[in-house]
Design an enzyme around this catalytic site. Structure first.
Site, short mmCIF file in Angstrom:
data_model
loop_
_atom_site.label_atom_id
_atom_site.label_comp_id
_atom_site.label_asym_id
_atom_site.label_seq_id
_atom_site.Cartn_x
_atom_site.Cartn_y
_atom_site.Cartn_z
N LYS A 146 49.76 6.86 22.47
CA LYS A 146 49.17 8.05 22.43
C LYS A 146 48.06 8.25 21.28
O LYS A 146 47.01 8.74 21.70
CB LYS A 146 50.20 9.35 21.91
N THR A 147 48.29 7.45 20.26
CA THR A 147 47.07 7.46 19.35
C THR A 147 45.67 6.98 20.07
O THR A 147 44.59 7.25 19.77
CB THR A 147 47.40 6.70 18.14
N ASP B 137 47.62 15.97 17.04
CA ASP B 137 48.25 14.63 17.19
C ASP B 137 49.92 15.45 16.70
O ASP B 137 49.70 16.21 15.93
CB ASP B 137 47.81 13.55 16.35
N GLU B 138 50.76 14.65 17.24
CA GLU B 138 52.11 15.10 16.96
C GLU B 138 52.59 16.53 17.07
O GLU B 138 52.94 17.11 16.15
CB GLU B 138 52.33 14.51 15.46
N GLN C 178 60.86 13.88 20.34
CA GLN C 178 60.64 13.35 19.07
C GLN C 178 60.51 14.58 18.04
O GLN C 178 60.08 14.31 16.84
CB GLN C 178 59.64 12.33 18.77
N ARG D 156 62.65 2.95 17.89
CA ARG D 156 61.97 2.18 17.00
C ARG D 156 62.16 0.63 17.27
O ARG D 156 61.26 -0.03 16.58
CB ARG D 156 62.49 2.46 15.57
#
Length: 739
Positions: free
Chosen positions: A33-34, A219-220, A250, A603
């Site tokens: 995504k980044t 973002d996020e 998330q 993770r």
């Protein structure tokens, strides 16, 4: 275009080149995504010819900000002009520019938590509100109100009838704001609260932001709260260009104000919004992603999507049930040492993830014993936490009456009205007499040589210290329990209503459990030998500052990180999902816990281990534990399960499959077809009592530990020799009494 579209997948290219209007990107864990966000910004500048000065990119952490800036510097050069910032930093900059519009000066101060608490205390004194519990909880109330965007009157309307102190809270909140303004200061929450106020009351500020920031990126997005989303909407305008990227699966910060509804309802706020899904995962193996998809599919409040692995198949996910918590921690450390020795992993490749900070103790002790260096994320190391060090300071004071630092630390903990001025008078007196602070306090001369006001304040501490010294002959565990009770730690931490303070009390109880566990291993343990052991555990875990360390962390703390090998430990009902989440109305609490599990699983890159213990030593006793429902959900193995959790009952029921509505939205490839079990014939279960031996066609012989309930709801908890603890509804279970 300087290769901006190079090495992007087809879906990533579509997102990057779709630059106008509202866009929502649902980006699964490890899906890049980044990369998409930064390449989109670079594309707008390079291909569309938009000056970087007109683009805003908002992140949530300084680390994410630095990473995004670095990537944009590579794509566009260092002087690209794009404003990349956290919400708070961005708001502070705009507020300084337009401070006068809301009554502040440009050089306003930003108060931290300590400053904020002092101002709250001052407001309460001025208003003659003498309520210690409210004093401790007041900052949490104010923070909550500001994150909701509420004024004192609006927050009063929200809590009136719910809190007995609603009117006092309103008055203190109002006076607190006045004192901040008089000092030309804002607290951390004000940076958002006042930013929204500025944009809604100042046409100049709103026009400036809308004219400058033609393209807004967030973002996020799943972590935004109400005020943050309101700020973004105000800047973007009704027909603005707003690009948000996040993952509803998330969203794990509801406890600090994050609104999952922001991302779930984005298309309702912007009906013409285009929605993209990034589900190709570059991080994890298919086996790990299967577990993640299995778990999260149980949530109903989400956008439907499943992660797809781009990596080839790897090791199977390992599920391990230990006899108790000590065996669990030893098994994890043994597995780490084996993988390091035989597979060449570095210590930094490993993460041990817990849901509650109190669970790190066993793993810290085991790591220190194995001389494996580690770091702790998501909170201080167990023995470094303030509440633990406070109890240890009492123990140090009793063990060594010359320990002035220990006495200074706890002379007013829990609070007993001894301020810095009083402590200074006592300290000066002790120095003049050439004795320790404790000896000065306990001495008889202090009655006549210090002012009566000082003597009166220290009298309760004097009595407590004398009492504890007099009880130091008690066995270590018994003495520690007496100390905690006599000092009043329970009331100190549970009377405030603060979740943070309640967690501190949980840690104190966990500390007491660790002392008793130590005493069991070392029957001849004394206060002095225990304090030495605690000091060595702390020193051994801190002496090596090499970056190659095993990570011990809360699941919240590792969001955004990745590790080659992950251990998710403490997987028991009441621990994870937490008992607090199960008390929430509806299923919101449980769904957020499941999202935390999803974050923890994703993770892992190469290997994932999920562990639980049948018995855990907690809060002064051994607790029999049931495996977390998330274990079964992650496995996706429902037909062969000895129990299946039913959403309609907070219990494990044998012999029934999940209800159809429980399975809605699950991938068909994961679950077999499901049928309801037929209603069983009523049978006589009166002979099933504690201590009786029973047989089960699959599990063999077991002993009934407890029987609860009545009639069709009568349940029995049974211990099987090689299987552990299981719970059954007697009317449904194929159990027979052994003659």
């Amino acid at each position: 275009m300087n290769g901006i579209l190079d090495n992007l997948s087809e879906i990533q290219k579509k997102i990057v080149t779709d630059t106008e209007g509202a866009v929502l990107v649902l980006a699964g864990a490890g899906s890049g995504k980044t990369r998409v966000l930064t390449h989109r910004v670079a594309y707008i500048v390079s291909e569309k010819g938009v000056p970087g000065w007109n683009i805003l990119a908002i992140t949530f952490t300084n680390k994410a900000t630095a990473e995004m800036r670095e990537r944009l510097n590579v794509l566009l050069g260092p002087d690209n002009g794009v404003w990349v910032s956290t919400f708070h930093s961005f708001s502070a900059s705009i507020l300084r520019k337009f401070a006068a519009e809301i009554g502040f000066k440009q050089n306003f101060s930003i108060y931290d938590e300590t400053d904020s608490k002092r101002v709250i205390a001052k407001a309460m004194r001025e208003l003659h509100v003498d309520n210690q519990a409210l004093k401790e909880a007041m900052r949490e109330h104010i923070s909550k109100a500001k994150n909701l965007g509420y004024s004192p009157d609006e927050y009063f309307a929200e809590i009136n009838g719910i809190s007995d102190y609603a009117e006092d809270i309103r008055r203190i909140y109002d006076r607190y704001n006045e004192l901040l303004l008089a000092s030309n200061a804002m607290d951390f929450d004000d940076l958002l609260h006042r930013m929204k106020e500025l944009l809604t009351t100042s046409e100049n500020a709103l026009e400036y932001c809308r004219r400058r920031f033609r393209y807004v990126h967030v973002d996020e997005f799943q972590d935004t709260n109400k005020v943050q989303y309101d700020i973004v909407k105000l800047i973007a305008g009704e027909n603005g260009n707003i690009f948000v990227v996040g993952d509803d699966d998330q969203s794990i910060y509801g406890w600090r104000g994050a609104e999952i509804g922001n991302i779930l309802n984005f298309d309702k706020e912007y009906p013409s919004a285009k929605t993209y899904k990034l589900v190709e995962n570059y991080r994890s193996t298919p086996e790990i992603l299967e577990a993640a998809n299995n778990v999260i599919s149980y949530n109903t409040e989400r956008h439907e999507k499943s992660l797809v692995a781009l990596r080839s198949s790897g090791a199977k996910v390992t599920y391990y049930t230990a006899y108790n918590d000590i065996q669990e921690s030893e098994w994890v450390i043994d597995k780490i040492r084996f993988l390091i020795a035989h597979y060449g992993y570095r210590k930094s490749d490993f993460a041990i993830l817990v849901r509650a900070t109190s669970l790190t103790r066993d793993f810290e002790n085991a790591l220190a014993k194995a001389r494996l260096v580690y770091r702790v994320l998501g909170g201080m190391k167990f023995y470094d936490r303030k509440e633990i060090q406070d109890v240890v300071a009492y123990m140090r004071m009793v063990s060594n009456n010359m320990d002035n630092e220990a006495v200074s630390r706890i002379i007013n903990v829990p609070a007993r009205g001894i301020g810095d001025a009083t402590l200074m008078r006592v300290n000066d007196y002790a120095r003049e007499k050439g004795v320790s602070i404790l000896d000065a306090v306990l001495g008889s001369d202090i009655q006549s040589e210090l002012p009566q006001a000082v003597v009166k304040k220290i009298e309760p501490f004097k009595e407590l210290a004398g009492d504890l010294i007099g009880k130091s002959y008690l066995p270590l565990g018994e003495f520690t329990e007496y100390l905690i009770e006599k000092a009043g730690f329970e009331r100190y931490y549970t009377s405030t209503g603060s979740e943070e303070d309640y967690a501190r009390w949980e840690n104190v109880k966990e500390f007491l459990a660790s002392v008793k566990q130590y005493e069991e291993k070392e029957p001849d343990a004394t206060l002095e030998t225990y304090l030495q052991t605690v000091s060595l555990v702390r020193e051994e875990s801190e002496e090596d500052f090499d970056r190659d360390k095993i990570t011990v962390a809360t699941m919240h703390a590792v969001k955004g990180l990745e590790f080659k090998v992950v251990f998710i430990v403490g997987m028991e009902e009441g621990v994870f999902p937490s008992s607090q989440s199960l008390k929430c109305e509806g299923e919101s609490g449980l769904e957020e816990e499941r999202r935390v599990m999803y974050v923890a699983v994703t993770r892992a890159m190469d290997r994932l281990f999920v562990t639980n213990a049948n018995r855990r030593f907690r809060f002064k006793r051994v607790e029999v534990c049931m495996p977390s429902r998330f274990v079964q959900e992650a496995k996706g193995d429902y037909t062969d399960s000895p129990y299946v959790y039913m959403r309609s009952r907070n219990d494990y029921l044998n012999g029934l499959q999940p209800r159809p509505d429980f399975l809605s939205g699950r991938p068909k490839a994961v679950l077999p077809s499901v049928k309801r079990a037929e209603a069983p014939v009523q049978k006589d279960v009166s002979g099933f009592t504690a201590g009786k031996t029973v047989t089960h066609p699959r599990y063999g012989e077991g002993i009934i530990m407890t029987v609860t309930g009545a009639g069709k709801d009568m349940t029995a908890t049974i211990s099987f020799k090689n299987l552990g603890i299981k719970k059954f509804v007697l009317q449904l279970a194929p159990l027979t009494l052994k003659n």
